[in-house]
Design an enzyme around this catalytic site. Structure first.
Site, PDB file in Angstrom:
ATOM      1  N   ILE A 131       0.069 -38.715  41.532  1.00  0.00           N
ATOM      2  CA  ILE A 131      -0.512 -38.500  40.206  1.00  0.00           C
ATOM      3  C   ILE A 131      -1.063 -39.843  39.725  1.00  0.00           C
ATOM      4  CG2 ILE A 131       0.797 -36.446  39.519  1.00  0.00           C
ATOM      5  CD1 ILE A 131       2.768 -38.149  38.069  1.00  0.00           C
ATOM      6  N   ASP A 132      -2.059 -39.785  38.853  1.00  0.00           N
ATOM      7  CA  ASP A 132      -2.742 -41.001  38.418  1.00  0.00           C
ATOM      8  C   ASP A 132      -1.814 -41.931  37.641  1.00  0.00           C
ATOM      9  OD1 ASP A 132      -5.083 -39.933  39.468  1.00  0.00           O
ATOM     10  OD2 ASP A 132      -5.666 -39.014  37.565  1.00  0.00           O
ATOM     11  N   LYS A 133      -2.184 -43.195  37.624  1.00  0.00           N
ATOM     12  CA  LYS A 133      -1.403 -44.224  36.930  1.00  0.00           C
ATOM     13  C   LYS A 133      -1.059 -43.799  35.493  1.00  0.00           C
ATOM     14  CE  LYS A 133      -1.955 -48.791  34.871  1.00  0.00           C
ATOM     15  NZ  LYS A 133      -2.896 -49.888  34.579  1.00  0.00           N
TER      16      LYS A 133
END
Length: 341
Positions: free
Chosen positions: A151-153
């Site tokens: 999942i994105d930062k």
């Protein structure tokens, strides 16, 4: 032909190497600005230092930072890079572990934590924390220890980690076969026309900005992507939605929601940090600015996760609370929509 990026480490591990081909429609643009559009976390200073050191080439010749890139130019840049082994150092970083057994674990990742080391983020990542927590994590096809998906930062929420080779194979196949269950909650700009629906459209790199993904509706490039959405709450100029992933492409929800005209609230990469819906009143602008301060990231949380356990065969489902920054922002919009009706 869009830009092509082939990051690769040099043999001696001293540099990080990027190569791009400027798209046909590329307007003349300074090479330092061009590279800022294409390389995440690369600062102007770092790019200018590379130019000064003679580490930027266009069509095989070194150039200065003010060189204007044109359509069809091949641009290469070398950056100083820590040795690979430095990237996989165990670090004593606290983890919010929702579940763990001998073959897997489920982590609730906070917003702001990068999942794996890479350009600009060489420490403090989830992988660094996992390596401290667990010995001998298996590597996936990208040689990223333990990761079944990402999942994105700046997205918060649930992430599945494999602790053995067999578990990695079994769990990765579920994601590939689309049998895993993943539900996200997002706050998006605008009032969706339908209560629920499905967004389809292949996702690939944006032809002019490598840091963005882009929907190619005809499927001429990119990979197939399917997102199912359902309205949870209508809050006037924004809407709270549930998104279930059938596929797991980079930035999928962020790109698909923008594609249907409902960019995620405060998603700076895709324009959601601007006031996209609402009035021009100063009071309203002030309200939105305050909401951005409460939630200084895209409004996206990986809320639920379901998969079949690789040993027991049991269906496992996990749920996580929406974190305070996002829930406080939602509540702020809830109160605003009540008082503005």
């Amino acid at each position: 032909m869009g830009p092509e990026n082939s990051p690769e480490l040099q043999e001696d591990e001293l540099f990080e190497h990027h190569k791009f081909v400027a798209a046909k429609g590329q307007e003349p643009l300074r090479v330092d600005k061009f590279l800022m559009n294409f390389i995440e976390h690369a600062t102007r200073n770092k790019i200018q230092k590379a130019a000064k050191d003679g580490h930027i080439w266009v069509n095989g010749a070194t150039v200065k930072q003010n060189y204007k890139v044109k359509a069809g130019d091949e641009v290469k840049v070398l950056f100083e890079h820590p040795p690979h082994e430095f990237l996989l150092v165990p670090e004593a970083i606290p983890l919010d572990i929702v579940y763990e057994d001998e073959v897997l674990l489920v982590v609730n990742k906070p917003a702001g934590m990068v999942v794996h080391p890479g350009h600009g983020n060489y420490s403090g990542t989830l992988i660094n924390a996992l390596l401290h927590h667990t010995d001998n994590l298996p590597t996936n096809s990208n040689e990223r220890p333990g990761l079944v998906h990402r999942i994105d930062k700046d997205t918060s929420g649930l992430l599945l980690v494999a602790k053995t080779e067999d578990a990695m194979t079994h769990l990765a196949k579920q994601f590939f076969d689309k049998t895993s269950e993943r539900e996200y909650v997002a706050l998006v700009w605008g009032n969706l026309e339908d209560d629920e629906g499905t967004i389809t459209g292949a996702i690939g790199r944006h032809p002019k900005n490598r840091l963005q993904m882009h929907v190619f509706p005809e499927g001429e490039t990119g990979k197939e992507a399917v997102t199912h959405f359902k309205v949870l709450e209508r809050l006037g100029y924004v809407t709270l939605v549930s998104c279930k992933l059938e596929t797991g492409r980079t930035h999928q929800i962020r790109v698909h929601m923008k594609y249907i005209g409902h960019t995620l609230f405060n998603d700076a990469r895709y324009g959601g940090e601007k006031i996209l819906k609402g009035t021009t009143f100063t009071k309203y602008r002030q309200f939105v600015e305050n909401a951005f301060k409460i939630l200084p990231r895209q409004a996206l949380h990986a809320k639920t996760l379901g998969f079949v356990h690789p040993i027991s065969g049991e269906m496992m489902r996990f749920d996580s609370e929406i974190p305070d920054d996002m829930s406080n922002c939602i509540e702020k919009w809830r109160q605003y929509s009540k008082h503005s009706q």
